[in-house]
Scaffold this motif. Structure first.
Motif, PDB file in Angstrom:
ATOM      1  N   PHE A 164      34.709  40.849  27.538  1.00 40.94           N
ATOM      2  CA  PHE A 164      33.274  40.565  27.558  1.00 40.94           C
ATOM      3  C   PHE A 164      32.563  41.046  28.823  1.00 40.94           C
ATOM      4  CE2 PHE A 164      35.472  37.181  25.162  1.00 40.94           C
ATOM      5  CZ  PHE A 164      34.960  37.466  23.894  1.00 40.94           C
ATOM      6  N   GLY A 165      33.262  41.723  29.717  1.00 42.01           N
ATOM      7  CA  GLY A 165      32.638  42.185  30.946  1.00 42.01           C
ATOM      8  C   GLY A 165      32.197  41.033  31.831  1.00 42.01           C
ATOM      9  N   ALA A 166      33.006  39.984  31.903  1.00 44.28           N
ATOM     10  CA  ALA A 166      32.653  38.790  32.668  1.00 44.28           C
ATOM     11  C   ALA A 166      32.907  38.991  34.158  1.00 44.28           C
ATOM     12  CB  ALA A 166      33.453  37.592  32.161  1.00 44.28           C
ATOM     13  N   ARG A 167      32.083  38.345  34.971  1.00 50.35           N
ATOM     14  CA  ARG A 167      32.265  38.295  36.418  1.00 50.35           C
ATOM     15  C   ARG A 167      31.918  36.885  36.908  1.00 50.35           C
ATOM     16  NH1 ARG A 167      34.264  42.459  35.248  1.00 50.35           N
ATOM     17  NH2 ARG A 167      34.000  44.526  36.215  1.00 50.35           N
ATOM     18  N   VAL A 168      32.729  36.350  37.804  1.00 49.85           N
ATOM     19  CA  VAL A 168      32.425  35.055  38.414  1.00 49.85           C
ATOM     20  C   VAL A 168      31.367  35.289  39.484  1.00 49.85           C
ATOM     21  CG1 VAL A 168      33.325  33.125  39.766  1.00 49.85           C
ATOM     22  CG2 VAL A 168      34.718  34.142  37.942  1.00 49.85           C
ATOM     23  N   VAL A 169      30.199  34.667  39.320  1.00 52.04           N
ATOM     24  CA  VAL A 169      29.083  34.887  40.231  1.00 52.04           C
ATOM     25  C   VAL A 169      28.843  33.688  41.138  1.00 52.04           C
ATOM     26  CG1 VAL A 169      26.593  35.365  40.376  1.00 52.04           C
ATOM     27  CG2 VAL A 169      27.990  36.529  38.663  1.00 52.04           C
ATOM     28  N   VAL A 170      29.054  32.457  40.640  1.00 53.33           N
ATOM     29  CA  VAL A 170      28.795  31.251  41.422  1.00 53.33           C
ATOM     30  C   VAL A 170      29.958  30.275  41.289  1.00 53.33           C
ATOM     31  CG1 VAL A 170      27.240  29.292  41.822  1.00 53.33           C
ATOM     32  CG2 VAL A 170      26.308  31.459  40.994  1.00 53.33           C
ATOM     33  N   LEU A 171      30.357  29.671  42.404  1.00 47.83           N
ATOM     34  CA  LEU A 171      31.280  28.546  42.414  1.00 47.83           C
ATOM     35  C   LEU A 171      30.640  27.389  43.168  1.00 47.83           C
ATOM     36  CD1 LEU A 171      34.861  29.952  43.223  1.00 47.83           C
ATOM     37  CD2 LEU A 171      34.028  29.081  41.034  1.00 47.83           C
ATOM     38  N   GLY A 172      30.775  26.189  42.599  1.00 47.45           N
ATOM     39  CA  GLY A 172      30.389  24.967  43.278  1.00 47.45           C
ATOM     40  C   GLY A 172      31.594  24.053  43.371  1.00 47.45           C
ATOM     41  N   PHE A 173      31.379  22.813  43.750  1.00 45.45           N
ATOM     42  CA  PHE A 173      32.478  21.859  43.878  1.00 45.45           C
ATOM     43  C   PHE A 173      33.266  21.757  42.573  1.00 45.45           C
ATOM     44  CE2 PHE A 173      34.088  17.493  43.413  1.00 45.45           C
ATOM     45  CZ  PHE A 173      34.916  17.413  44.523  1.00 45.45           C
ATOM     46  N   ASP A 174      32.573  21.678  41.446  1.00 49.95           N
ATOM     47  CA  ASP A 174      33.245  21.600  40.138  1.00 49.95           C
ATOM     48  C   ASP A 174      32.482  22.384  39.081  1.00 49.95           C
ATOM     49  OD1 ASP A 174      31.055  19.962  39.898  1.00 49.95           O
ATOM     50  OD2 ASP A 174      32.176  18.105  39.542  1.00 49.95           O
ATOM     51  N   THR A 175      31.781  23.428  39.515  1.00 50.44           N
ATOM     52  CA  THR A 175      30.972  24.237  38.604  1.00 50.44           C
ATOM     53  C   THR A 175      31.264  25.719  38.793  1.00 50.44           C
ATOM     54  OG1 THR A 175      29.147  24.301  40.209  1.00 50.44           O
ATOM     55  CG2 THR A 175      29.090  22.551  38.534  1.00 50.44           C
ATOM     56  N   MET A 176      30.998  26.471  37.743  1.00 51.32           N
ATOM     57  CA  MET A 176      31.197  27.922  37.775  1.00 51.32           C
ATOM     58  C   MET A 176      30.133  28.563  36.896  1.00 51.32           C
ATOM     59  SD  MET A 176      34.476  30.134  36.321  1.00 51.32           S
ATOM     60  CE  MET A 176      35.623  29.557  37.572  1.00 51.32           C
ATOM     61  N   VAL A 177      29.557  29.667  37.385  1.00 55.44           N
ATOM     62  CA  VAL A 177      28.613  30.457  36.603  1.00 55.44           C
ATOM     63  C   VAL A 177      29.163  31.876  36.503  1.00 55.44           C
ATOM     64  CG1 VAL A 177      26.258  31.316  36.385  1.00 55.44           C
ATOM     65  CG2 VAL A 177      26.673  29.048  37.373  1.00 55.44           C
TER      66      VAL A 177
ATOM     67  N   LEU B 223      21.827  28.604  47.392  1.00 57.56           N
ATOM     68  CA  LEU B 223      23.099  29.306  47.224  1.00 57.56           C
ATOM     69  C   LEU B 223      23.380  30.167  48.448  1.00 57.56           C
ATOM     70  CD1 LEU B 223      22.776  30.518  43.516  1.00 57.56           C
ATOM     71  CD2 LEU B 223      23.997  28.511  44.356  1.00 57.56           C
ATOM     72  N   ARG B 224      24.642  30.216  48.846  1.00 56.43           N
ATOM     73  CA  ARG B 224      25.021  31.027  49.998  1.00 56.43           C
ATOM     74  C   ARG B 224      26.003  32.108  49.580  1.00 56.43           C
ATOM     75  NH1 ARG B 224      25.853  26.601  54.879  1.00 56.43           N
ATOM     76  NH2 ARG B 224      24.097  25.244  54.323  1.00 56.43           N
ATOM     77  N   ALA B 225      25.858  33.278  50.148  1.00 52.63           N
ATOM     78  CA  ALA B 225      26.732  34.397  49.818  1.00 52.63           C
ATOM     79  C   ALA B 225      28.067  34.252  50.535  1.00 52.63           C
ATOM     80  CB  ALA B 225      26.064  35.712  50.202  1.00 52.63           C
ATOM     81  N   ALA B 226      29.151  34.594  49.838  1.00 55.50           N
ATOM     82  CA  ALA B 226      30.493  34.449  50.394  1.00 55.50           C
ATOM     83  C   ALA B 226      31.334  35.671  50.062  1.00 55.50           C
ATOM     84  CB  ALA B 226      31.161  33.191  49.836  1.00 55.50           C
ATOM     85  N   LEU B 227      32.412  35.836  50.828  1.00 55.96           N
ATOM     86  CA  LEU B 227      33.410  36.866  50.568  1.00 55.96           C
ATOM     87  C   LEU B 227      34.779  36.208  50.458  1.00 55.96           C
ATOM     88  CD1 LEU B 227      32.327  39.748  52.980  1.00 55.96           C
ATOM     89  CD2 LEU B 227      32.420  39.880  50.480  1.00 55.96           C
ATOM     90  N   VAL B 228      35.561  36.672  49.475  1.00 52.64           N
ATOM     91  CA  VAL B 228      36.891  36.120  49.212  1.00 52.64           C
ATOM     92  C   VAL B 228      37.884  37.275  49.115  1.00 52.64           C
ATOM     93  CG1 VAL B 228      38.303  34.854  47.537  1.00 52.64           C
ATOM     94  CG2 VAL B 228      35.937  34.145  47.971  1.00 52.64           C
ATOM     95  N   PRO B 229      39.068  37.146  49.738  1.00 58.71           N
ATOM     96  CA  PRO B 229      40.082  38.179  49.556  1.00 58.71           C
ATOM     97  C   PRO B 229      40.691  38.078  48.165  1.00 58.71           C
ATOM     98  CG  PRO B 229      40.775  36.558  51.228  1.00 58.71           C
ATOM     99  CD  PRO B 229      39.490  36.093  50.662  1.00 58.71           C
ATOM    100  N   ALA B 230      40.231  38.936  47.271  1.00 58.39           N
ATOM    101  CA  ALA B 230      40.704  38.935  45.879  1.00 58.39           C
ATOM    102  C   ALA B 230      40.604  40.347  45.332  1.00 58.39           C
ATOM    103  CB  ALA B 230      39.881  37.975  45.026  1.00 58.39           C
ATOM    104  N   ARG B 231      41.470  40.658  44.401  1.00 55.60           N
ATOM    105  CA  ARG B 231      41.521  42.019  43.850  1.00 55.60           C
ATOM    106  C   ARG B 231      40.580  42.191  42.672  1.00 55.60           C
ATOM    107  NH1 ARG B 231      48.150  42.709  43.901  1.00 55.60           N
ATOM    108  NH2 ARG B 231      48.425  42.190  46.110  1.00 55.60           N
ATOM    109  N   ARG B 232      40.248  41.088  41.993  1.00 54.21           N
ATOM    110  CA  ARG B 232      39.321  41.157  40.869  1.00 54.21           C
ATOM    111  C   ARG B 232      38.555  39.844  40.797  1.00 54.21           C
ATOM    112  NH1 ARG B 232      43.092  42.030  35.666  1.00 54.21           N
ATOM    113  NH2 ARG B 232      41.130  41.579  34.578  1.00 54.21           N
ATOM    114  N   SER B 233      37.382  39.903  40.216  1.00 49.56           N
ATOM    115  CA  SER B 233      36.504  38.741  40.174  1.00 49.56           C
ATOM    116  C   SER B 233      37.184  37.529  39.560  1.00 49.56           C
ATOM    117  CB  SER B 233      35.240  39.095  39.378  1.00 49.56           C
ATOM    118  OG  SER B 233      34.432  37.966  39.167  1.00 49.56           O
ATOM    119  N   ALA B 234      37.960  37.749  38.512  1.00 47.87           N
ATOM    120  CA  ALA B 234      38.614  36.644  37.813  1.00 47.87           C
ATOM    121  C   ALA B 234      39.564  35.867  38.709  1.00 47.87           C
ATOM    122  CB  ALA B 234      39.372  37.178  36.596  1.00 47.87           C
TER     123      ALA B 234
END
Length: 266
Positions: A198-211, A155-166
């Motif tokens: 539920f206090g959810a946060r998007v932690v991982v994105l793949g080609f067609d996966t999300m954790v 897994l590689r760490a990334a940064l995205v311009p977004a205001r909230r995890s969702a």
């Protein structure tokens, strides 16, 4: 989608000191006018997600871990479509879920007429008051997934311009759920609702996966069954193409007291 200046256009001016990495502006249509995300060249390690959150959040960037998966497919090859993506705030989570439920659930779950109606949004868990801070939960999951003993590797760490995890998936025009939903912003509206309930946060994105990390998971069977219906509407493949191929089983095994939700779209 966003109108604020993108710090990835000039990281030094934003006060960012990033390790060697890749700025991604490739989309399915054309080269985007600014970087959609940055991700590191080297695999992440425990602490990477939290460190990027500390440095990125003050300037409008949020961290996510990128999974190249068995395809070794990194974001340049993800068919990103920011020009085709709307804004999550323009959609209502329950409308998105109810539409998907009514389209897929009766036939794919074999529901009879008395149980085919959309059951409504799941409640906030009764024990929510004692929940862990959502970002602390997300950092803990990120550390676990980047540890040498993790079932996920590279897994590689990334940064995205977004205001909230969702909104991370919509900010980059992610096309992972394309066979289910062609505008990921609609699913991001659901993620916003899960953040709130539920206090959810998007932690991982793949080609067609999300954790997703969850700081306030359901703690009763009734709460879990209600949320399992939302998960089906959000990602039918989680149930239809799984050994947990009924709502009851999925609710018990994948939702009840679970602080990690994983999604995969075929």
């Amino acid at each position: 989608m966003a109108t604020l200046p993108n710090p990835l256009s000039s990281p030094a001016d934003a006060g960012l000191q990033l390790p060697p990495g890749t700025f991604v502006d490739a989309t399915i249509d054309e080269v985007w006018h600014e970087p959609l995300l940055w991700y590191a060249d080297a695999p992440a390690s425990p602490g990477s997600w939290a460190a990027l959150r500390t440095s990125g959040r003050p300037v409008g960037l949020l961290p996510v871990l990128i999974d190249g998966g068995m395809r070794d497919a990194w974001p340049e090859a993800w068919d990103l479509g920011p020009a085709r993506t709307s804004y999550p705030g323009d959609h209502d989570a329950e409308e998105v879920l109810s539409e998907a439920w009514e389209a897929y659930a009766p036939e794919e779950l074999g529901l009879d007429e008395s149980s085919a109606d959309w059951p409504g949004l799941a409640p906030v868990p009764a024990e929510a008051a004692a929940a862990e801070d959502p970002d602390t939960s997300a950092a803990g999951l990120a550390d676990f997934l980047t540890d040498t003993s993790s079932p996920m590797t590279g897994l590689r760490a990334a940064l995205v311009p977004a205001r909230r995890s969702a909104d991370i998936a919509a900010a980059i025009g992610w096309s992972g759920p394309l066979n289910h939903e062609n505008d990921v912003a609609r699913l991001c509206a659901v993620l916003r609702s899960w953040e709130d309930r539920f206090g959810a946060r998007v932690v991982v994105l793949g080609f067609d996966t999300m954790v997703v990390s969850v700081s306030r998971p359901p703690t009763t069977i009734a709460e879990s069954e209600a949320l399992a219906a939302e998960h089906f509407a959000f990602c039918p493949d989680n149930i239809q193409q799984s050994t947990l191929n009924s709502l009851d089983t999925y609710a018990e095994k994948a939702v009840l007291n679970q602080q990690t939700w994983a999604f995969w779209w075929d």
